[in-house]
Design an enzyme around this catalytic site. Structure first.
Site, PDB file in Angstrom:
ATOM      1  N   ARG A  69      29.552  16.325 -33.663  1.00 22.00           N
ATOM      2  CA  ARG A  69      28.888  15.295 -32.826  1.00 22.00           C
ATOM      3  C   ARG A  69      29.515  15.186 -31.445  1.00 22.00           C
ATOM      4  NH1 ARG A  69      25.611  11.400 -35.971  1.00 22.00           N
ATOM      5  NH2 ARG A  69      24.640  12.840 -37.412  1.00 22.00           N
TER       6      ARG A  69
ATOM      7  N   ARG B 224      26.777   9.687 -28.520  1.00 23.16           N
ATOM      8  CA  ARG B 224      26.676   8.392 -27.838  1.00 23.16           C
ATOM      9  C   ARG B 224      27.971   7.853 -27.268  1.00 23.16           C
ATOM     10  NH1 ARG B 224      23.698   6.117 -32.951  1.00 23.16           N
ATOM     11  NH2 ARG B 224      25.021   7.811 -33.705  1.00 23.16           N
TER      12      ARG B 224
ATOM     13  N   ARG C 122      19.799  10.778 -22.938  1.00 21.40           N
ATOM     14  CA  ARG C 122      19.067  10.239 -24.090  1.00 21.40           C
ATOM     15  C   ARG C 122      18.043   9.198 -23.626  1.00 21.40           C
ATOM     16  NH1 ARG C 122      17.284   7.660 -27.727  1.00 21.40           N
ATOM     17  NH2 ARG C 122      18.174   7.086 -29.733  1.00 21.40           N
TER      18      ARG C 122
ATOM     19  N   ASP D 153      19.091  18.434 -35.011  1.00 21.43           N
ATOM     20  CA  ASP D 153      19.445  17.593 -36.158  1.00 21.43           C
ATOM     21  C   ASP D 153      19.079  18.320 -37.449  1.00 21.43           C
ATOM     22  OD1 ASP D 153      20.374  14.609 -36.602  1.00 21.43           O
ATOM     23  OD2 ASP D 153      18.945  15.104 -38.184  1.00 21.43           O
TER      24      ASP D 153
ATOM     25  N   TYR E 141      17.705  13.147 -48.145  1.00 22.09           N
ATOM     26  CA  TYR E 141      16.945  12.370 -47.153  1.00 22.09           C
ATOM     27  C   TYR E 141      15.445  12.456 -47.426  1.00 22.09           C
ATOM     28  CZ  TYR E 141      21.189  11.738 -44.420  1.00 22.09           C
ATOM     29  OH  TYR E 141      22.451  11.368 -44.019  1.00 22.09           O
TER      30      TYR E 141
HETATM   31  O1  CP3 Z   1      27.416  17.899 -33.727  1.00 22.23           O
HETATM   32  C1  CP3 Z   1      26.669  17.929 -32.737  1.00 22.23           C
HETATM   33  O2  CP3 Z   1      27.002  17.467 -31.621  1.00 22.23           O
HETATM   34  C2  CP3 Z   1      25.342  18.641 -32.857  1.00 22.23           C
HETATM   35  C3  CP3 Z   1      24.175  17.847 -33.115  1.00 22.23           C
HETATM   36  C4  CP3 Z   1      24.043  17.165 -34.471  1.00 22.23           C
HETATM   37  C5  CP3 Z   1      23.434  15.889 -34.615  1.00 22.23           C
HETATM   38  N1  CP3 Z   1      23.327  15.633 -35.942  1.00 22.23           N
HETATM   39  C6  CP3 Z   1      22.973  15.038 -33.507  1.00 22.23           C
HETATM   40  C7  CP3 Z   1      22.665  13.631 -33.780  1.00 22.23           C
HETATM   41  C8  CP3 Z   1      24.363  17.625 -35.742  1.00 22.23           C
HETATM   42  C9  CP3 Z   1      25.089  18.887 -36.159  1.00 22.23           C
HETATM   43  C10 CP3 Z   1      23.884  16.649 -36.652  1.00 22.23           C
HETATM   44  C11 CP3 Z   1      24.002  16.810 -38.118  1.00 22.23           C
HETATM   45  C12 CP3 Z   1      23.495  15.753 -38.999  1.00 22.23           C
HETATM   46  N2  CP3 Z   1      22.419  14.949 -38.804  1.00 22.23           N
HETATM   47  C13 CP3 Z   1      24.024  15.490 -40.273  1.00 22.23           C
HETATM   48  C14 CP3 Z   1      25.156  16.245 -40.934  1.00 22.23           C
HETATM   49  C15 CP3 Z   1      26.489  15.886 -40.426  1.00 22.23           C
HETATM   50  C16 CP3 Z   1      26.949  14.501 -40.768  1.00 22.23           C
HETATM   51  O3  CP3 Z   1      27.062  13.700 -39.825  1.00 22.23           O
HETATM   52  O4  CP3 Z   1      27.198  14.249 -41.959  1.00 22.23           O
HETATM   53  C17 CP3 Z   1      23.271  14.441 -40.834  1.00 22.23           C
HETATM   54  C18 CP3 Z   1      23.500  13.802 -42.178  1.00 22.23           C
HETATM   55  C19 CP3 Z   1      22.247  14.114 -39.892  1.00 22.23           C
HETATM   56  C20 CP3 Z   1      21.148  13.119 -40.052  1.00 22.23           C
HETATM   57  C21 CP3 Z   1      21.221  12.064 -39.029  1.00 22.23           C
HETATM   58  N3  CP3 Z   1      20.949  12.250 -37.698  1.00 22.23           N
HETATM   59  C22 CP3 Z   1      21.586  10.711 -39.230  1.00 22.23           C
HETATM   60  C23 CP3 Z   1      21.985  10.110 -40.572  1.00 22.23           C
HETATM   61  C24 CP3 Z   1      21.502  10.090 -37.984  1.00 22.23           C
HETATM   62  C25 CP3 Z   1      21.676   8.624 -37.706  1.00 22.23           C
HETATM   63  C26 CP3 Z   1      23.056   8.168 -37.831  1.00 22.23           C
HETATM   64  C27 CP3 Z   1      23.777   8.247 -36.517  1.00 22.23           C
HETATM   65  O5  CP3 Z   1      24.888   8.781 -36.476  1.00 22.23           O
HETATM   66  O6  CP3 Z   1      23.199   7.718 -35.550  1.00 22.23           O
HETATM   67  C28 CP3 Z   1      21.149  11.080 -37.028  1.00 22.23           C
HETATM   68  C29 CP3 Z   1      20.997  10.872 -35.575  1.00 22.23           C
HETATM   69  C30 CP3 Z   1      21.778  11.766 -34.668  1.00 22.23           C
HETATM   70  N4  CP3 Z   1      21.944  13.126 -34.820  1.00 22.23           N
HETATM   71  C31 CP3 Z   1      22.435  11.370 -33.462  1.00 22.23           C
HETATM   72  C32 CP3 Z   1      22.979  12.529 -32.902  1.00 22.23           C
HETATM   73  C33 CP3 Z   1      23.730  12.644 -31.591  1.00 22.23           C
HETATM   74  C34 CP3 Z   1      22.447   9.966 -32.881  1.00 22.23           C
HETATM   75  C35 CP3 Z   1      21.060   9.646 -32.421  1.00 22.23           C
HETATM   76  C36 CP3 Z   1      20.954   8.956 -31.105  1.00 22.23           C
HETATM   77  O7  CP3 Z   1      21.356   9.491 -30.062  1.00 22.23           O
HETATM   78  O8  CP3 Z   1      20.378   7.865 -31.117  1.00 22.23           O
END
Ligand code: CP3
Length: 343
Positions: free
Chosen positions: A25, A29, A38, A75, A152
């Site tokens: 990540r 944010r 964003r 994602d 999911y």
């Molecule tokens: O790592 C990186 O920078 C690459 C991009 C990336 C994102 N999600 C961007 C993201 C990667 C590799 C993921 C993987 C991901 N997504 C996982 C596996 C890794 C982990 O964290 O366990 C999972 C379970 C998801 C599903 C997901 N996406 C959730 C549960 C959420 C909401 C929770 C949260 O952290 O906000 C997301 C949203 C998400 N994916 C964001 C980002 C930067 C935040 C969204 C936003 O900007 O509003």
């Protein structure tokens, strides 16, 4: 392999004097520049599906910190989206999807190889990144592992214990297995396309692997990873794969050998000394600083970073967090971590 990409050297099994570093990540944010892009995109999925903007946020942490790798901005839930499930994100709450709990829900999904038109912007993002990244920065592609993505899709949202997915596994094993098979095939196809578009390594995120016990871990964490990796290796034998069976505990032991992964990513619930002895013996490991240090910083961050570097210094190691960096992290603490690793 480019000799000056430290991440690829570690993945090839080389023990480096200073481990390469990136963060899960890392585009996110906690960075003001991410929040600005964003906001410009409007919503999260638009950001994922707009190649110029997705490439821009991928590059932001590279410009700011000089990480050894960039991870594609996308994602894990884009696969269900491409298979035809409805997907949306509720700000402050997380993802929502239409649920897959009946045969009719499953039958409405697209075939595994019918996802690429929908995912074309992701491949375009990778192509842009191959041109824009510094020469020494490796490009990582990724997908969710079938089990984690299935949790999911079945629940329609994130769940603390993945109970709906466990229930379907128990009550309608045939349907559950069909969904796992569809996701496994789609993941092979998706990662293969990412590699063709420029990803130099790919990572499989099994964030909920820890809730699979005993035989279920074998069948739904080890076996899909083994299948995905072996299929990828047929087409792309030189592209390393990183597997992240998060919270696998003792089951981290032998995971690389049994799945063919070139590197196992560790969460911070396992001690680095233990993992060096039991997991790194089989090859490269990645991890595993608790992401809370990115919030709290200070001497504890420095001490723990040094301890992890030292524990893994006798074998191939990629420094990373044990899970994604959180929105409340202080960007200065990221620099402190990097400086501690490199000096
Ligand atoms: O790592 C990186 O920078 C690459 C991009 C990336 C994102 N999600 C961007 C993201 C990667 C590799 C993921 C993987 C991901 N997504 C996982 C596996 C890794 C982990 O964290 O366990 C999972 C379970 C998801 C599903 C997901 N996406 C959730 C549960 C959420 C909401 C929770 C949260 O952290 O906000 C997301 C949203 C998400 N994916 C964001 C980002 C930067 C935040 C969204 C936003 O900007 O509003």
């Amino acid at each position: 392999m480019s000799e000056n990409k430290k991440l690829l050297r570690a993945l090839a099994g080389e023990t480096l004097p200073v481990p390469p570093v990136w963060m899960m990540r890392q585009a996110g944010r906690y960075l003001p520049e991410y929040r600005a892009t964003r906001a410009k995109a409007g919503d999260f999925l638009t950001l994922c599906y707009t190649p110029d903007l997705a490439a821009e946020v991928t590059l932001q942490p590279i410009r700011r910190y000089d990480f050894d790798a960039a991870i594609l901005f996308a994602d894990i839930l884009l696969i269900p989206d491409a298979l035809g499930a409805d997907l949306w994100f509720v700000t402050g709450e997380g993802p929502r999807l239409s649920t897959i709990t009946t045969q009719a829900d499953f039958d409405a999904l697209k075939p595994a190889n019918d996802i690429h038109d929908h995912l074309a912007p992701v491949y375009e993002t990778l192509r842009i990144l191959t041109k824009e990244l510094p020469e020494e920065t490796a490009l990582i592609g990724f997908a969710g592992a079938p089990w984690t993505v299935a949790t999911y899709m079945i629940a329609g949202r994130g769940t603390p214990d993945q109970a709906p997915a466990h229930a379907l596994m128990r009550e309608n094993t045939e349907l559950f297995d069909a969904l796992m098979d569809r996701l496994t095939k789609a993941t092979i196809s998706y990662l293969s396309m990412q590699i063709e578009a420029g990803a130099e390594t790919v990572k499989l995120f099994d964030s909920w692997a820890g809730s699979l016990k005993g035989e279920a871990f074998e069948k739904y964490a080890v076996e899909p990873a083994r299948r995905i990796i072996s299929e990828l290796k047929l087409k792309h034998p030189d592209v390393p794969v990183i597997a992240f069976p998060r919270e696998a505990g003792d089951k981290y032991i032998g995971f690389a050998k049994r799945t063919g992964a070139d590197c196992v990513a560790l969460d911070n619930s396992v001690a680095a000394e233990w993992a060096a002895e039991h997991v790194q013996v089989d090859g490269c490991v990645q991890g595993n600083l608790a992401s809370s240090h990115m919030v709290t910083g200070g001497q504890a961050l420095i001490d723990e970073t040094r301890a992890i570097v030292k524990a893994f210094s006798k074998g191939p190691h990629i420094f990373n967090l044990g899970h994604g960096i959180t929105p409340d992290a202080d960007p200065d603490n990221v620099q402190l971590m990097i400086d501690t690793i490199r000096t």
